[in-house]
Design a protein around this motif. Structure first.
Motif, PDB file in Angstrom:
ATOM      1  N   LEU A  81       1.036  -9.979   1.896  1.00 23.29           N
ATOM      2  CA  LEU A  81       2.222  -9.307   2.435  1.00 23.29           C
ATOM      3  C   LEU A  81       2.468  -7.995   1.720  1.00 23.29           C
ATOM      4  O   LEU A  81       2.141  -7.846   0.535  1.00 23.29           O
ATOM      5  N   THR A  82       3.057  -7.055   2.427  1.00 23.93           N
ATOM      6  CA  THR A  82       3.398  -5.760   1.821  1.00 23.93           C
ATOM      7  C   THR A  82       4.648  -5.935   0.949  1.00 23.93           C
ATOM      8  O   THR A  82       5.285  -7.002   0.962  1.00 23.93           O
ATOM      9  N   ALA A  83       4.991  -4.860   0.222  1.00 20.61           N
ATOM     10  CA  ALA A  83       6.191  -4.900  -0.626  1.00 20.61           C
ATOM     11  C   ALA A  83       7.407  -5.244   0.223  1.00 20.61           C
ATOM     12  O   ALA A  83       8.238  -6.071  -0.153  1.00 20.61           O
ATOM     13  N   LYS A  84       7.494  -4.618   1.360  1.00 24.65           N
ATOM     14  CA  LYS A  84       8.626  -4.863   2.272  1.00 24.65           C
ATOM     15  C   LYS A  84       8.653  -6.339   2.712  1.00 24.65           C
ATOM     16  O   LYS A  84       9.690  -6.996   2.655  1.00 24.65           O
ATOM     17  N   GLU A  85       7.458  -6.836   3.118  1.00 24.71           N
ATOM     18  CA  GLU A  85       7.395  -8.213   3.618  1.00 24.71           C
ATOM     19  C   GLU A  85       7.654  -9.231   2.508  1.00 24.71           C
ATOM     20  O   GLU A  85       8.279 -10.274   2.746  1.00 24.71           O
ATOM     21  N   ASN A  86       7.170  -8.913   1.291  1.00 21.63           N
ATOM     22  CA  ASN A  86       7.428  -9.818   0.170  1.00 21.63           C
ATOM     23  C   ASN A  86       8.923  -9.929  -0.103  1.00 21.63           C
ATOM     24  O   ASN A  86       9.446 -11.001  -0.385  1.00 21.63           O
TER      25      ASN A  86
ATOM     26  N   MET B  55       6.897   0.767   0.419  1.00 21.99           N
ATOM     27  CA  MET B  55       7.249  -0.407   1.225  1.00 21.99           C
ATOM     28  C   MET B  55       6.057  -1.075   1.908  1.00 21.99           C
ATOM     29  O   MET B  55       5.990  -2.296   2.026  1.00 21.99           O
ATOM     30  N   ASP B  56       5.133  -0.244   2.372  1.00 24.51           N
ATOM     31  CA  ASP B  56       4.028  -0.795   3.162  1.00 24.51           C
ATOM     32  C   ASP B  56       2.776  -1.053   2.335  1.00 24.51           C
ATOM     33  O   ASP B  56       1.695  -1.286   2.887  1.00 24.51           O
ATOM     34  N   LYS B  57       2.938  -0.994   1.028  1.00 25.35           N
ATOM     35  CA  LYS B  57       1.778  -1.256   0.170  1.00 25.35           C
ATOM     36  C   LYS B  57       1.690  -2.750  -0.129  1.00 25.35           C
ATOM     37  O   LYS B  57       2.699  -3.413  -0.362  1.00 25.35           O
TER      38      LYS B  57
END
Lengths: 228, 401
Positions: free
Chosen positions: A101-106, A138-140
Motif C-alpha cells: 500500500l502507498t503512504a496514503k493507503e497505509n 502520498m502515493d509512494k
C-alpha cells in the motif's frame, strides 16, 4: 477522582518454564490524558511487555489493565482487536507498514476498517500526512520511502483512528539522528497542539530528554516514576 | 481495500504467482481436454450404436435377442411399422429378417449375422447407404445381391462381384444355403460392427428362411434420441406380446459405459484439481509464512480475524480465478479445434468398436461444472493457510523477523 487514560493494578506477566521468568511484576501505572511518557529500562526489564499489555496485545498473568475505564483482561481476542482498532494507536520499531500500500493507503487503512466514509478519510489522510510532512509522498510505497519517512507514515497511521493514546515501541531505534529528531518534533507537536497522549518504550536518550514523564523499570518492577 | 491488498499481494512474488497460474491453467486444460476426448469418443460411440447397431428402439419377440430362433418373428410387423411411423419424431423404421448364419468364400468360412433388409427403409434408419465405399447399396442389382464391409471383404478375400455362400436356418430348422454376389462394400469406421454384419435384400433372405411375412426386428430411428425411452414404453404397453426396448436397454454395456464414463470424467478432473489444490495450498501457505509479521501487525492495529481470513481467501481465489478462466479458455480453444479436425488414433480403437478418429466434445454444462469445481477447490485451498494466519498471536508475530 482522576480519570486515567490507562490504569494498571498489580500487573504481572510471568513466562512459565523450568525457571519462571517474571517479565513484569506488580506494576501499578497510571497515565493521564495528554501525557508524553517514556518507559525506560535496560534490555529485558519488561518495557515492551508492559507496553504490550497496556495495548491489549499481550495478556497479563495477573492484575488488571483499564483503558478509559474499560477492563482489558476479560476481553476475548476478537474484542481486543476491535478495542485496539477504536482506542489505541501503535507505532512499531520496524515501521511495519503494509508494503503493497502507498503512504496514503497505509494511513487510510485503519479508517477503512472503522468504516469511515471516503470523504472524511481523504480529508484526514491529507491532514495527517501534511502534519508529518509527507504531503508530497502520498502515493509512494514504503520501499520508496526512507526509514524516517516510513516511521512518520506509521505515526500518521497510528493517529488515523483518533485513538485515546499512541503506544510507540522504540520508535527511533532504527532511525538516524536527523530522522529521529524530526519524528520526535512531530510527536511532541501533536502532543502539545492536539493533546495526543504518547507512551514510549525506549532506550533512546533523545526520547527520554523530550519526555515529560519517565517511568523506569528494572527486572519487571517500576523503580522510578519521575515527572518533569 | 481488502481486494486491493489481496491483488497486490499476489504480484509481490510475480514468478511464483505466474507459475501457479500456469499450473492451474495447464492442469485444467489437461483435465478438460481429457474429459472432452472421452466425452467425444462416447458421443461418437453412442451415435454409432444408435445409428448403426441399435437404432433408437426396437421391437422383437421375447427371447429373440437371446436365442435368435428363426421362428421368433413378428408376423404383423408391417402394421406396427405403419403405426409407429405416425409418431412425429420418427425418422424411419426398418424391418429386418435376421439369421445368425455362416458365410463362406473360396478362402474361408465363418459365423456372421445376416440382415435381410429393405434397402430404402434401412437407409433411413442406419444411413448405411452413405457408408458404401465401393459398388452400390443394392441399386440396380440383379439376383441375390450382397453388401458387405471392407473388413469382411478382406477377411474372406473377396471383392466386388465375388460370390459368397450364405448358410441359414429355415423356419423348420433345416440348414439352407444360397449363393450371393457382392455388389457393395461399406466402411462405417466401427470395426466390430463391420466384422459382424452383412446385408442382403429381405425378399432374398425371406425365400431362404421360408418366412412368408413378418420380420425378426423392427428398428425405429428418431429425430430426438431422448424420446427413445418414453416411446418404447408407450409401444411396450400397446404390444405386450412384444419386447420393445430403447437402445440403452438393448446395449446394456453402453448404459454401464455411460454411467462409468461420467464417474471417470469426474475422477480425472478431480485428481487434477486435488493436485492443483495442494499446489495452491502450498503457495498460499508460503505466502502466509513469509508475511507472519505483516499479518501480526494487521491484527495488532485492529484488523478483525474474519478480514484476515477474507484477505487470504481473496488472494487464493484471485490466483485461481486468473488461472481457471485461462485454462478454460485454452481448453475451449483446443476442444473446438480438435472437435473440427479430429484426433486420429489409428486402427486399434476401430477394432474395439470405437471410431478411429475422435472428435473431442464437451457440453457447456461440463465447462460450468468444472468452473464450479475450480471455485470450490480455491476456497478449500484457502482454508488451511487462512486458518494458519488466524492462529497467529499478534504480539509474537510482530517480533518475527
Amino acid at each position: 477522582m482522576t480519570n486515567y487514560v490507562i490504569e494498571t493494578k498489580s500487573l504481572t506477566k510471568t513466562y512459565e518454564g523450568i525457571v519462571p521468568v517474571y517479565a513484569v511484576r506488580g506494576a501499578d501505572v497510571t497515565i493521564e490524558d495528554n501525557e508524553f511518557t517514556a518507559i525506560i529500562g535496560p534490555s529485558g526489564s519488561g518495557k515492551t511487555t508492559l507496553l504490550n499489555m497496556i495495548g491489549g496485545l499481550d495478556r497479563p498473568t495477573s492484575g488488571s489493565v483499564k483503558v478509559n475505564g474499560h477492563e482489558l483482561t476479560g476481553k476475548t481476542d476478537s474484542e481486543l482487536i476491535d478495542f485496539r482498532l477504536k482506542h489505541i494507536g501503535f507505532v512499531f520499531q520496524s515501521y511495519n507498514l503494509i508494503p503493497v500500500l502507498t503512504a496514503k493507503e497505509n494511513t487510510e487503512f485503519i479508517m477503512l476498517l472503522q468504516k469511515i466514509p471516503k470523504a472524511q478519510r481523504d480529508a484526514r489522510v491529507e491532514q495527517l500526512l501534511g502534519e508529518v510532512g509527507l504531503a508530497d509522498k502520498m502515493d509512494k510505497r514504503p520501499t520508496e520511502l526512507s526509514g524516517g519517512q516510513q516511521q512518520r507514515v506509521a505515526v500518521a497511521r497510528a493517529l488515523a483512528s483518533k485513538p485515546d493514546f499512541v503506544l510507540a515501541d522504540e520508535p527511533t531505534a532504527n532511525l538516524d539522528s536527523a530522522s529521529a529528531s524530526n519524528l520526535l518534533d512531530i510527536m511532541a507537536r501533536l502532543n502539545k497542539e492536539e493533546g495526543i497522549t504518547f507512551i514510549f518504550s525506549t532506550h533512546d536518550q533523545r526520547v527520554i530528554d523530550r519526555a515529560r514523564r519517565v517511568i523506569t523499570l528494572e527486572d519487571g518492577v517500576v523503580v522510578r516514576d519521575e515527572r518533569r | 481495500m481488502l481486494l486491493k491488498i489481496a491483488w497486490r499481494n499476489i504480484w509481490r512474488n510475480r514468478t511464483r504467482s505466474i507459475v501457479v497460474i500456469t499450473a492451474i491453467a495447464i492442469g485444467l486444460l489437461a483435465g478438460v481436454f481429457a474429459s472432452a476426448f472421452m466425452q467425444g469418443m462416447m458421443r461418437q460411440k453412442i451415435e454409432s450404436v444408435i445409428k448403426l447397431e441399435m437404432s433408437d428402439f426396437q421391437f422383437h419377440r421375447p427371447q429373440f435377442t437371446d436365442e435368435f430362433l428363426t421362428s421368433l418373428y413378428i408376423p404383423n410387423a408391417d402394421q406396427i411399422m405403419v403405426e409407429v411411423e405416425q409418431e412425429p419424431t420418427v425418422a424411419g423404421t426398418s424391418g429386418r429378417l435376421i439369421s445368425m448364419g455362416m458365410v463362406g468364400s473360396a478362402r474361408r468360412s465363418g459365423a456372421i449375422r445376416i440382415m435381410g433388409i429393405d434397402p430404402a427403409k434401412e437407409a433411413l434408419v442406419t444411413g448405411l447407404n452413405e457408408k458404401v465405399v465401393d459398388g452400390t447399396w443394392f441399386e440396380g442389382a440383379s439376383r441375390n445381391p450382397l453388401v458387405i464391409s471392407r473388413k469382411v471383404a478382406e477377411k474372406y478375400g473377396v471383392d466386388l462381384k465375388s460370390k459368397l455362400v450364405l448358410t441359414v436356418q429355415d423356419l423348420d430348422g433345416e440348414i439352407i444355403a444360397g449363393a450371393f454376389r457382392v455388389v457393395g462394400i461399406f466402411d462405417t469406421g466401427n470395426g466390430m460392427f463391420d466384422e459382424m454384419n452383412i446385408y442382403v435384400r429381405q425378399d432374398d433372405l425371406r425365400a431362404l428362411m421360408r418366412i412368408e411375412a413378418g420380420v425378426h426386428e423392427i428398428a425405429v430411428s428418431l429425430t430426438d434420441h431422448d424420446m427413445a425411452e418414453p416411446l418404447a414404453a408407450k409401444y411396450r404397453a400397446a404390444h405386450p406380446e412384444l419386447e420393445v426396448l430403447p437402445w440403452l436397454d438393448l446395449a446394456t454395456g453402453m448404459r454401464y459405459m455411460i454411467e462409468t464414463m461420467d464417474v471417470y470424467l469426474y475422477f480425472i478432473v478431480g485428481i487434477i484439481l486435488v493436485a492443483l489444490l495442494f499446489s495452491i495450498l502450498n503457495t498460499m501457505l508460503m505466502a502466509v509464512l513469509e508475511r507472519v509479521r505483516e499479518i501480526g501487525v494487521l491484527m495488532a492495529v485492529g484488523m478483525a480475524k474474519r478480514k484476515v481470513f477474507g484477505m487470504i481467501l481473496f488472494e487464493t481465489v484471485m490466483l485461481t480465478m486468473i488461472g481457471g478462466p485461462l485454462g478454460l479458455l485454452l481448453s475451449w480453444g483446443m476442444v473446438s479445434y480438435f472437435g473440427q479436425v479430429g484426433i486420429d488414433l489409428g486402427g486399434a480403437y476401430n477394432d474395439l468398436g470405437f471410431a478411429s478418429i475422435v472428435y473431442p466434445y464437451l457440453d457447456i454444462r461440463s465447462y460450468f461444472e468444472v468452473a464450479i469445481m475450480v471455485a470450490v477447490m480455491a476456497v478449500i485451498a484457502a482454508v488451511y493457510p487462512a486458518r494458519k494466519a488466524l492462529k497467529l498471536i499478534p504480539v509474537e508475530a510482530i517480533r518475527t523477523q
